[in-house]
Design a protein around this motif. Structure first.
Motif, PDB file in Angstrom:
ATOM      1  N   LEU A 175       0.821  -1.216   0.000  1.00 51.24           N
ATOM      2  CA  LEU A 175       0.000   0.000   0.000  1.00 51.24           C
ATOM      3  C   LEU A 175       0.852   1.261   0.000  1.00 51.24           C
ATOM      4  O   LEU A 175       0.340   2.355  -0.253  1.00 51.24           O
ATOM      5  CB  LEU A 175      -0.948  -0.003   1.204  1.00 51.24           C
ATOM      6  N   TYR A 176       2.155   1.144   0.288  1.00 45.94           N
ATOM      7  CA  TYR A 176       3.041   2.316   0.215  1.00 45.94           C
ATOM      8  C   TYR A 176       3.145   2.857  -1.220  1.00 45.94           C
ATOM      9  O   TYR A 176       3.590   3.983  -1.427  1.00 45.94           O
ATOM     10  CB  TYR A 176       4.452   1.961   0.708  1.00 45.94           C
ATOM     11  N   HIS A 178       0.520   3.236  -3.092  1.00 46.16           N
ATOM     12  CA  HIS A 178      -0.801   3.784  -3.415  1.00 46.16           C
ATOM     13  C   HIS A 178      -0.704   5.293  -3.661  1.00 46.16           C
ATOM     14  O   HIS A 178       0.036   6.000  -2.969  1.00 46.16           O
ATOM     15  CB  HIS A 178      -1.770   3.512  -2.252  1.00 46.16           C
ATOM     16  N   GLU A 181      -2.279   9.566  -0.101  1.00 48.71           N
ATOM     17  CA  GLU A 181      -1.458   9.609   1.109  1.00 48.71           C
ATOM     18  C   GLU A 181      -2.179   9.011   2.312  1.00 48.71           C
ATOM     19  O   GLU A 181      -1.558   8.322   3.139  1.00 48.71           O
ATOM     20  CB  GLU A 181      -1.027  11.041   1.441  1.00 48.71           C
ATOM     21  N   ARG A 184      -1.592   5.341   2.360  1.00 47.18           N
ATOM     22  CA  ARG A 184      -0.195   5.019   2.695  1.00 47.18           C
ATOM     23  C   ARG A 184       0.070   5.194   4.186  1.00 47.18           C
ATOM     24  O   ARG A 184       0.727   4.362   4.820  1.00 47.18           O
ATOM     25  CB  ARG A 184       0.766   5.900   1.887  1.00 47.18           C
ATOM     26  N   LYS A 185      -0.452   6.289   4.751  1.00 40.23           N
ATOM     27  CA  LYS A 185      -0.206   6.559   6.164  1.00 40.23           C
ATOM     28  C   LYS A 185      -0.872   5.504   7.050  1.00 40.23           C
ATOM     29  O   LYS A 185      -0.275   5.038   8.032  1.00 40.23           O
ATOM     30  CB  LYS A 185      -0.729   7.953   6.524  1.00 40.23           C
ATOM     31  N   TYR A 188       1.235   2.435   7.040  1.00 42.80           N
ATOM     32  CA  TYR A 188       2.428   2.626   7.878  1.00 42.80           C
ATOM     33  C   TYR A 188       2.083   2.404   9.354  1.00 42.80           C
ATOM     34  O   TYR A 188       2.772   1.673  10.069  1.00 42.80           O
ATOM     35  CB  TYR A 188       2.965   4.035   7.640  1.00 42.80           C
ATOM     36  N   TRP A 273       6.114   6.999   4.711  1.00 43.89           N
ATOM     37  CA  TRP A 273       5.115   6.369   3.850  1.00 43.89           C
ATOM     38  C   TRP A 273       5.037   7.000   2.458  1.00 43.89           C
ATOM     39  O   TRP A 273       4.280   6.527   1.606  1.00 43.89           O
ATOM     40  CB  TRP A 273       3.742   6.384   4.523  1.00 43.89           C
ATOM     41  N   ASP A 274       5.838   8.061   2.212  1.00 43.73           N
ATOM     42  CA  ASP A 274       5.840   8.707   0.892  1.00 43.73           C
ATOM     43  C   ASP A 274       6.986   8.226  -0.007  1.00 43.73           C
ATOM     44  O   ASP A 274       7.026   8.581  -1.186  1.00 43.73           O
ATOM     45  CB  ASP A 274       5.978  10.228   1.039  1.00 43.73           C
ATOM     46  N   ALA A 277       5.648   6.521  -2.970  1.00 43.15           N
ATOM     47  CA  ALA A 277       4.466   7.118  -3.599  1.00 43.15           C
ATOM     48  C   ALA A 277       4.742   7.393  -5.074  1.00 43.15           C
ATOM     49  O   ALA A 277       5.825   7.879  -5.424  1.00 43.15           O
ATOM     50  CB  ALA A 277       4.101   8.416  -2.883  1.00 43.15           C
TER      51      ALA A 277
END
Length: 563
Positions: A175-176, A178, A181, A184-185, A188, A273-274, A277
């Motif tokens: 999912l990181y 995705h 944001e 992703r968060k 995490y 988590w970015d 991205a």
């Protein structure tokens, strides 16, 4: 086009007479080698027997592992693979005797096998008595290997809850990638909570692995826990230091990349988590397009690599599509005769095209090594990525020239994202493992201490470029459990491969010598091999050449993302 590999050129099946003959033949080879060592036969006979054993083992192991990895429910292949490991243990028991035998020989008598004699002389200086070495090999199955299996088994079963849905930890980590944001968060946060719930057994496993290694390294008389890995990777400490100096110099460049990415995502700084991205938007790349694109672009600089890619498609060396029961990721494995087996999980994205080109680079390397004796086809990790990095870079460069601005942004960011992992994140992993070894000599470390060391290492590598960190990367990465300092050879491989790529671009004549470099990569230590082709690995300037290729890419990203 066919998307599964054809294994029948290796063996028609496990019950076939051909497989049975090869299996019995391999047993006989071990017995033959043992007999030659017991009567201290001439060097030429021992080396011929060693090569014959390795030659016969290659297709057997390739066939069994290919069957198992393509379908992990294949119980017959798994059982036979386990039997093969036991058979190899018989060979491992002979290793101390073989090493001592070779160590007493004159390297001049060994001909092309000179390196094996020289390495045996070095290794013999660090060997325990033969009985202790055999015992260490046998105990490793219930020691280090068992801790590694615990990590593999436990982490394969860990789940985390994201938005009320329970999913495997691998899916959570995916999912990181995705675009949103918030997703992703949440991944995490869920991931950290999941690792925290399992931190105690994983800490015991890491303590066990590094504790065993540290004791054996001390008993064998190594100056530190890094030294045996330098010998295994055939590099000098001075070369590693030169590379690390160049890595240190490159950190501001990567922080610049992270800042560019943060701005493109509408943030001041990236969070953990970015890192993966996506920027830009890609189109679908069918497998048929990849099949045409890869050989065509490789042919522009390395025609032989293109020919090997064509062979791989035509002769069905590859199992390409994901399915239930098939292992994830991708690999390339030599199967003998200069040919390979490639497993991939192709999805219709450029990332899959790049991965396939990378694995086909390994296949070209195996092809280049086909005339070398089997014992000289073992290439250290430091040099094993050379052809794959060349292939991958050529394909990325070609795609960037043809892509739309949106897709070009996606491809370029993905390339730099991968390079950042290999340079920046691996720098943090190297620092972390160095500190763990230092402290483990005195006592076991707690989960809290592992987390603190991980955060400290990430701080040194990423600096102010990241607003958040990941304290459980020591639990995530299996490499810490299966080997020691498995990290820096990746950085070495990337930067060495990029420096070779740069040399080939600047001098078309070098591209012709490139295959010779690959063909000789199992015959010389890295420093000697590099000097034969005009490279000085102990000079920081050499490593800066590889960094220079990445610098151009960051500048290109800056142009693409500037208002």
């Amino acid at each position: 086009m066919e998307t599964t590999w054809d294994l029948t050129p290796l063996f028609p099946g496990l019950e076939s007479p051909e497989f049975q003959r090869a299996w019995e033949g391999l047993k006989g080879r071990i017995g033959e080698l043992k007999g030659l060592l017991e009567r201290e036969a001439p060097l030429a006979e021992v080396l011929a027997a060693l090569d014959a054993f390795l030659e016969e083992a290659t297709p057997l192991r390739a066939y069994l592992y290919a069957r198992y990895s393509a379908d992990t429910r294949d119980e017959a292949a798994l059982a036979k693979l386990s039997e093969l490991e036991v058979l190899f243990l018989d060979f491992q028991r002979l290793r101390p005797r073989l090493t001592r035998y070779l160590a007493l020989k004159d390297p001049e008598e060994a001909g092309p096998h000179r390196l094996l004699v020289e390495e045996a002389k070095e290794e013999a200086l660090h060997m325990m008595p033969e009985g202790e070495e055999v015992l260490a090999a046998e105990l490793s199955l219930s020691g280090r290997a068992a801790w590694d299996k615990l990590h593999e088994s436990l982490t394969s079963q860990i789940t985390a809850v994201v938005d009320g849905e329970e999913m495997p930890i691998t899916k959570v980590r995916n999912l990181y990638f995705h675009p949103e944001e918030e997703v992703r968060k949440k991944a995490y946060e869920a991931e950290l909570k999941a690792w925290e719930a399992h931190e105690v057994p994983l800490a015991f496993a890491l303590n066990g692995v590094k504790g065993e290694a540290s004791v054996l390294n001390r008993k064998r008389g190594y100056r530190d826990d890094l030294e045996p890995t330098l010998l295994q990777n055939r590099i000098t400490r001075k070369a590693l230091q030169a590379m690390q100096e160049a890595v240190g110099e490159s950190l501001p460049l990567f922080r610049r990349y992270f800042l560019l990415k943060a701005r493109a995502l509408g943030k001041e700084r990236l969070d953990w988590w970015d890192l993966f991205a996506p920027l830009g938007r890609g189109r679908r790349w069918s497998l048929e397009e990849a099949r045409a694109f890869i050989p065509a672009k490789l042919a522009l600089l390395v025609p032989k690599a293109a020919q090997v890619a064509e062979m791989a498609f035509q002769e069905r060396w590859m199992d390409l599509l994901p399915r239930k029961g098939k292992v994830g990721g991708a690999y390339c494995m030599a199967r003998g005769g200069g040919k390979s087996l490639i497993l991939a999980n192709y999805e219709e994205s450029f990332e899959s095209v790049s991965t396939l080109a990378h694995e086909l680079g390994h296949a070209y390397h195996n092809f280049a090594l086909k005339e070398a004796p089997a014992s000289l086809r073992r290439v250290p990790m430091t040099l094993a990525e050379t052809a794959s990095i060349m292939n991958e870079t050529l394909v990325v460069e070609a795609a960037l020239k043809e892509a739309s601005p949106e897709e070009g942004l996606l491809i370029l960011d993905a390339y730099l994202q991968g390079a950042a992992q290999v340079v920046v994140d691996i720098h943090s992993r190297f620092l972390f493992e160095s500190w763990v070894f230092q402290r483990r000599k005195a006592r076991e470390l707690s989960p809290r201490e592992f987390k603190e060391l991980m955060l400290k290492a990430q701080e040194e590598a990423y600096g102010e470029a990241l607003a958040t960190r990941h304290p459980y990367m020591w639990a995530v990465k299996r490499h810490y459990y299966g080997a020691d300092f498995y990290n820096y050879p990746y950085t070495f491989g990337l930067l060495f491969g990029l420096a070779v790529y740069q040399a080939a671009k600047e001098d078309p004549g070098f591209a012709e010598r490139y295959e010779a470099l690959l063909a000789e990569s199992g015959r010389y230590r890295a420093k000697e091999l590099a000097l034969r082709f005009g490279f000085d690995l102990e000079s920081v300037d050499f490593w800066r050449r590889g960094i220079g290729v990445l610098e151009e890419k960051v500048a290109q990203l800056e142009r693409m993302t500037s208002p």
